[in-house]
Write an enzyme that holds these catalytic residues in place. Structure first.
Site, PDB file in Angstrom:
ATOM      1  N   SER A 184       0.849  -1.191   0.000  1.00 25.02           N
ATOM      2  CA  SER A 184       0.000   0.000   0.000  1.00 25.02           C
ATOM      3  C   SER A 184       0.883   1.239   0.000  1.00 25.02           C
ATOM      4  O   SER A 184       2.010   1.204   0.514  1.00 25.02           O
ATOM      5  CB  SER A 184      -0.882   0.012   1.256  1.00 25.02           C
TER       6      SER A 184
ATOM      7  N   LYS B 270       2.646  -2.696   6.074  1.00 28.06           N
ATOM      8  CA  LYS B 270       2.834  -2.672   4.628  1.00 28.06           C
ATOM      9  C   LYS B 270       4.255  -2.229   4.267  1.00 28.06           C
ATOM     10  O   LYS B 270       4.808  -2.655   3.248  1.00 28.06           O
ATOM     11  CB  LYS B 270       1.796  -1.765   3.965  1.00 28.06           C
TER      12      LYS B 270
ATOM     13  N   TYR C 174      -1.330  -0.185  10.109  1.00 31.69           N
ATOM     14  CA  TYR C 174      -1.492  -0.800   8.790  1.00 31.69           C
ATOM     15  C   TYR C 174      -0.332  -0.412   7.887  1.00 31.69           C
ATOM     16  O   TYR C 174       0.295  -1.252   7.242  1.00 31.69           O
ATOM     17  CB  TYR C 174      -2.825  -0.358   8.183  1.00 31.69           C
TER      18      TYR C 174
END
Length: 251
Positions: free
Chosen positions: A143, A160, A156
């Protein structure tokens, strides 16, 4: 459309909907057989049916970070289709929004286990079962949140970022016969990303030079390219798919 993947087999994790399903659809349309994994059996069965049923696809229910599920899925793929040439590590979770300083360690561990450790473990499984002897291609879905600070989704983004490094490290270790690459999308209109754009899509899209958010098909074409022989001299790379938003410092 050519059949770049005739005779080849892929495992796509987290593929009952969204980006994972779009990638599976693209691979099947170009001749591949695919195994899809997901936690819920009903959406998974629907996805397999949409891909043409058992002739083209196999659905295996389980948790992405469960090693027994991983081993069983890889073994059943080889037993059913005879090989496993491609792996797409697409599974990801993001149950926690807010500052890192406030997060419970149990949540942190779980997100790391699903977003990072599972990708490594799936790669180990396909390596041992097929790719060590026959070669192959691995694609990790990262991401843009992993490329720079991402307030509100920092955990998150951190996982990533680790997945980006994992991609590069594995590319060095597994060459020349196994290629490992990644994709780093910005906001793609999927159920997973709803919280990032729901009721404010126009406002969010205004920050993108291309003035729209991504859709799953924007990702599937790039995925197919990196998995294909057309990308045979590409490994350890992260392709950013973001409508230009990171040019302006956004995620």
């Amino acid at each position: 459309m050519g059949k770049r993947f005739d005779g080849r087999v892929a495992i796509v994790t987290g593929a009952s909907r969204g980006i994972g399903l779009a990638i599976a659809e693209r691979l099947v349309s170009e001749g591949a057989k695919v195994t899809l994994t997901a936690r819920k059996p009903e959406p998974l069965a629907e996805a397999v049916h949409g891909l043409g049923g058992a002739e083209n696809a196999l659905g295996i229910t389980g948790k992405a970070d469960d090693e027994e599920h991983q081993a069983a899925a890889v073994a059943e793929t080889v037993a059913t289709f005879g090989r496993v040439d491609m792996l797409v590590n697409n599974t990801g979770i993001n149950p926690a929004y807010g500052p890192l300083i406030d997060l419970e360690h149990g949540v942190v561990r779980k997100v790391f286990e699903v977003n990072v450790l599972a990708a490594l473990s799936w790669t180990q499984q396909v390596y041992r079962a097929w790719m060590r002897e026959h070669g192959g291609s691995v694609l990790n879905i990262s991401s843009v949140a992993g490329l720079r600070p991402a307030p509100g989704i920092g955990l998150y983004g951190g996982t990533k970022a680790m997945l980006v490094h994992l991609t590069k490290e594995l590319a060095v270790e597994l060459g020349p016969d196994i290629r490992v690459n990644g994709l780093a999308p910005a906001v793609v209109k999927t159920k997973f990303a709803t919280a990032l754009y729901e009721n404010k899509e126009d406002e969010v899209a205004a920050n993108y030079p291309l003035r729209r958010l991504g859709v799953p098909s924007d990702i599937s074409g790039a995925a197919a390219f990196l998995l294909s022989d057309e990308a045979s001299w590409i490994t350890g790379q992260i392709l950013v798919l973001d409508g230009g938003v990171t040019l302006k410092g956004g995620v």
